[in-house]
Design a protein around this motif. Sequence first.
Motif, PDB file in Angstrom:
ATOM      1  N   CYS A 105     -10.169  36.113  13.032  1.00 18.10           N
ATOM      2  CA  CYS A 105     -10.880  34.996  12.385  1.00 18.10           C
ATOM      3  C   CYS A 105     -10.133  33.676  12.495  1.00 18.10           C
ATOM      4  N   SER A 106      -8.844  33.676  12.144  1.00 18.70           N
ATOM      5  CA  SER A 106      -8.086  32.422  12.187  1.00 18.70           C
ATOM      6  C   SER A 106      -7.720  32.041  13.611  1.00 18.70           C
ATOM      7  N   GLY A 107      -7.645  33.030  14.514  1.00 16.50           N
ATOM      8  CA  GLY A 107      -7.401  32.712  15.913  1.00 16.50           C
ATOM      9  C   GLY A 107      -8.562  31.936  16.513  1.00 16.50           C
ATOM     10  N   LEU A 108      -9.806  32.288  16.119  1.00 13.01           N
ATOM     11  CA  LEU A 108     -10.985  31.573  16.613  1.00 13.01           C
ATOM     12  C   LEU A 108     -11.011  30.132  16.122  1.00 13.01           C
ATOM     13  N   THR A 109     -10.813  29.918  14.830  1.00 12.36           N
ATOM     14  CA  THR A 109     -10.863  28.552  14.298  1.00 12.36           C
ATOM     15  C   THR A 109      -9.696  27.714  14.808  1.00 12.36           C
ATOM     16  N   MET A 110      -8.529  28.347  14.975  1.00 10.09           N
ATOM     17  CA  MET A 110      -7.374  27.633  15.514  1.00 10.09           C
ATOM     18  C   MET A 110      -7.673  27.116  16.917  1.00 10.09           C
ATOM     19  N   LYS A 111      -8.207  28.005  17.767  1.00 10.68           N
ATOM     20  CA  LYS A 111      -8.484  27.619  19.150  1.00 10.68           C
ATOM     21  C   LYS A 111      -9.640  26.624  19.234  1.00 10.68           C
ATOM     22  N   ALA A 112     -10.618  26.743  18.343  1.00  4.37           N
ATOM     23  CA  ALA A 112     -11.748  25.813  18.366  1.00  4.37           C
ATOM     24  C   ALA A 112     -11.276  24.379  18.148  1.00  4.37           C
ATOM     25  N   TRP A 113     -10.428  24.189  17.135  1.00  5.10           N
ATOM     26  CA  TRP A 113      -9.963  22.836  16.843  1.00  5.10           C
ATOM     27  C   TRP A 113      -8.873  22.376  17.813  1.00  5.10           C
ATOM     28  N   GLN A 114      -8.224  23.329  18.461  1.00  5.21           N
ATOM     29  CA  GLN A 114      -7.248  22.956  19.483  1.00  5.21           C
ATOM     30  C   GLN A 114      -7.923  22.251  20.658  1.00  5.21           C
ATOM     31  N   GLN A 115      -9.212  22.545  20.879  1.00  3.40           N
ATOM     32  CA  GLN A 115      -9.955  21.914  21.973  1.00  3.40           C
ATOM     33  C   GLN A 115     -10.053  20.403  21.802  1.00  3.40           C
ATOM     34  N   VAL A 116      -9.926  19.929  20.573  1.00  5.13           N
ATOM     35  CA  VAL A 116     -10.018  18.482  20.325  1.00  5.13           C
ATOM     36  C   VAL A 116      -8.676  17.923  19.854  1.00  5.13           C
ATOM     37  N   GLY A 117      -7.609  18.653  20.160  1.00  7.57           N
ATOM     38  CA  GLY A 117      -6.269  18.125  19.892  1.00  7.57           C
ATOM     39  C   GLY A 117      -5.761  18.292  18.485  1.00  7.57           C
ATOM     40  N   VAL A 118      -6.406  19.151  17.699  1.00  8.73           N
ATOM     41  CA  VAL A 118      -5.933  19.428  16.340  1.00  8.73           C
ATOM     42  C   VAL A 118      -5.326  20.825  16.329  1.00  8.73           C
ATOM     43  N   TYR A 119      -4.088  20.918  15.928  1.00 10.57           N
ATOM     44  CA  TYR A 119      -3.365  22.189  16.001  1.00 10.57           C
ATOM     45  C   TYR A 119      -3.196  22.776  14.601  1.00 10.57           C
ATOM     46  N   LEU A 120      -3.743  23.952  14.421  1.00 11.20           N
ATOM     47  CA  LEU A 120      -3.712  24.650  13.139  1.00 11.20           C
ATOM     48  C   LEU A 120      -2.842  25.899  13.256  1.00 11.20           C
ATOM     49  N   PRO A 121      -2.302  26.375  12.146  1.00  7.45           N
ATOM     50  CA  PRO A 121      -1.551  27.634  12.183  1.00  7.45           C
ATOM     51  C   PRO A 121      -2.492  28.827  12.361  1.00  7.45           C
ATOM     52  N   HIS A 122      -1.947  29.919  12.825  1.00  9.39           N
ATOM     53  CA  HIS A 122      -2.749  31.129  13.053  1.00  9.39           C
ATOM     54  C   HIS A 122      -2.716  31.995  11.802  1.00  9.39           C
ATOM     55  N   ASN A 123      -3.318  31.473  10.752  1.00 10.55           N
ATOM     56  CA  ASN A 123      -3.366  32.183   9.477  1.00 10.55           C
ATOM     57  C   ASN A 123      -4.362  31.449   8.590  1.00 10.55           C
ATOM     58  N   ALA A 124      -5.308  32.167   7.991  1.00 10.14           N
ATOM     59  CA  ALA A 124      -6.367  31.527   7.219  1.00 10.14           C
ATOM     60  C   ALA A 124      -5.812  30.745   6.030  1.00 10.14           C
ATOM     61  N   ALA A 125      -4.914  31.358   5.273  1.00 13.84           N
ATOM     62  CA  ALA A 125      -4.360  30.672   4.104  1.00 13.84           C
ATOM     63  C   ALA A 125      -3.561  29.446   4.513  1.00 13.84           C
ATOM     64  N   ALA A 126      -2.809  29.543   5.603  1.00 16.97           N
ATOM     65  CA  ALA A 126      -2.029  28.400   6.076  1.00 16.97           C
ATOM     66  C   ALA A 126      -2.957  27.296   6.582  1.00 16.97           C
ATOM     67  N   GLN A 127      -4.069  27.666   7.212  1.00 15.46           N
ATOM     68  CA  GLN A 127      -5.045  26.654   7.620  1.00 15.46           C
ATOM     69  C   GLN A 127      -5.612  25.937   6.398  1.00 15.46           C
ATOM     70  N   ARG A 128      -5.891  26.679   5.333  1.00 14.79           N
ATOM     71  CA  ARG A 128      -6.406  26.069   4.110  1.00 14.79           C
ATOM     72  C   ARG A 128      -5.417  25.016   3.590  1.00 14.79           C
ATOM     73  N   ARG A 129      -4.135  25.338   3.624  1.00 16.70           N
ATOM     74  CA  ARG A 129      -3.120  24.404   3.108  1.00 16.70           C
ATOM     75  C   ARG A 129      -2.933  23.195   4.010  1.00 16.70           C
ATOM     76  N   SER A 130      -3.378  23.279   5.248  1.00 14.57           N
ATOM     77  CA  SER A 130      -3.092  22.219   6.212  1.00 14.57           C
ATOM     78  C   SER A 130      -4.122  21.090   6.208  1.00 14.57           C
ATOM     79  N   MET A 131      -5.174  21.214   5.391  1.00 18.28           N
ATOM     80  CA  MET A 131      -6.247  20.213   5.474  1.00 18.28           C
ATOM     81  C   MET A 131      -6.809  19.908   4.089  1.00 18.28           C
ATOM     82  N   PRO A 132      -7.468  18.764   3.939  1.00 15.50           N
ATOM     83  CA  PRO A 132      -8.041  18.411   2.638  1.00 15.50           C
ATOM     84  C   PRO A 132      -9.291  19.237   2.329  1.00 15.50           C
ATOM     85  N   TYR A 133      -9.602  19.342   1.056  1.00 13.14           N
ATOM     86  CA  TYR A 133     -10.805  20.036   0.607  1.00 13.14           C
ATOM     87  C   TYR A 133     -12.035  19.175   0.862  1.00 13.14           C
ATOM     88  N   VAL A 134     -13.168  19.837   1.047  1.00 14.01           N
ATOM     89  CA  VAL A 134     -14.449  19.168   1.228  1.00 14.01           C
ATOM     90  C   VAL A 134     -15.448  19.827   0.286  1.00 14.01           C
TER      91      VAL A 134
END
Length: 320
Positions: free
Chosen positions: A235-264
């Motif tokens: 799951c987190s590998g898919l979202t990580m790679k999706a945003w990597q396509q536009v130059g945004v680099y996320l960690p490969h972990n759902a909880a860490a991705q949550r901490r890396s961005m603002p809430y919406v």
Amino acid sequence: MVPPRVLTRVATVAAAVLVLLPPAVAHASPSDIEAQIDRLWQEAEPLIEQYNAVHAEYEQNLAKQAELQAAIAPLEAQLREAESRIGQIAAQVYRNSAVTSVALMFAEGSPADLADRIAYLDGLSVAQHRELADVLALKAEYDAQKAPIDELVEQLAAQDADLAARKADIERRIAELQDLRRQAYASSSGTGSYRPWPCPAEYLPTPGYKAAAWACAQAGIPYVWAAAGPNAYDCSGLTMKAWQQVGVYLPHNAAAQRRSMPYVDRADLQIGDLVFYYSDLHHVAIYVGGGYVMHAPQAGDVVRMARMDVAPIHSFGRPG
């Protein structure tokens, strides 16, 4: 550094997952089998996300170790040269000192111990004393810098190996359930499209749209946990790679991705935003509009569209 209590908790969760794995049922209806898989996955996916976090930490610390090793390589060379120089000083003391001094030189101990003993002998020049003191100080500095990271890498390597072994066991049991699933659905006409609706739902000139469109294009690619493409995703590998396509680099972990961005807020949700699930944040998907997400659901399944409310939602986030 991953605190020991975190590593202990991960191992405990892993052990609990294996205990809770249900035995395969020889004769079960499709609904019963799906229920078994869902129950199993609620226990297994948190372990997968913890595995990703520990493994990422492990790789980061391996890189730190390599950097440290490169930084102290000149120091290691100096120590080797110093050991040779200590031998020369010892030979000089042997020629010029009394029997007591010779006995000190040949007492058991490491080169550093020998240098320490020689430093107390008479007849050494001020320069030799200074050289020996510098060697001992450098050796102490080297040991102090290298010991903590060696200990950490050893600890993480052991945890990584332990989780990998548990991963193989869980995958084996999941494969058994998937065999039953295939048997149960053998008479059906198929599972339908993995992307049955427009994906993304509409065009937007935004990075989020591009990330979502890339995720939509991965429909049908198998789920493999700890994978981040190109032939499999979790799951987190898919979202990580999706945003990597536009130059945004996320960690490969759902909880860490949550901490890396603002809430919406849900009302402000845009295509490309991430949807986080469960109180412990062990699943993540990418919003593609129209109330749907693209996600990598579970082992034995593939990347597919799903209703956004497919599971309890924790929160929404926007990378950037």
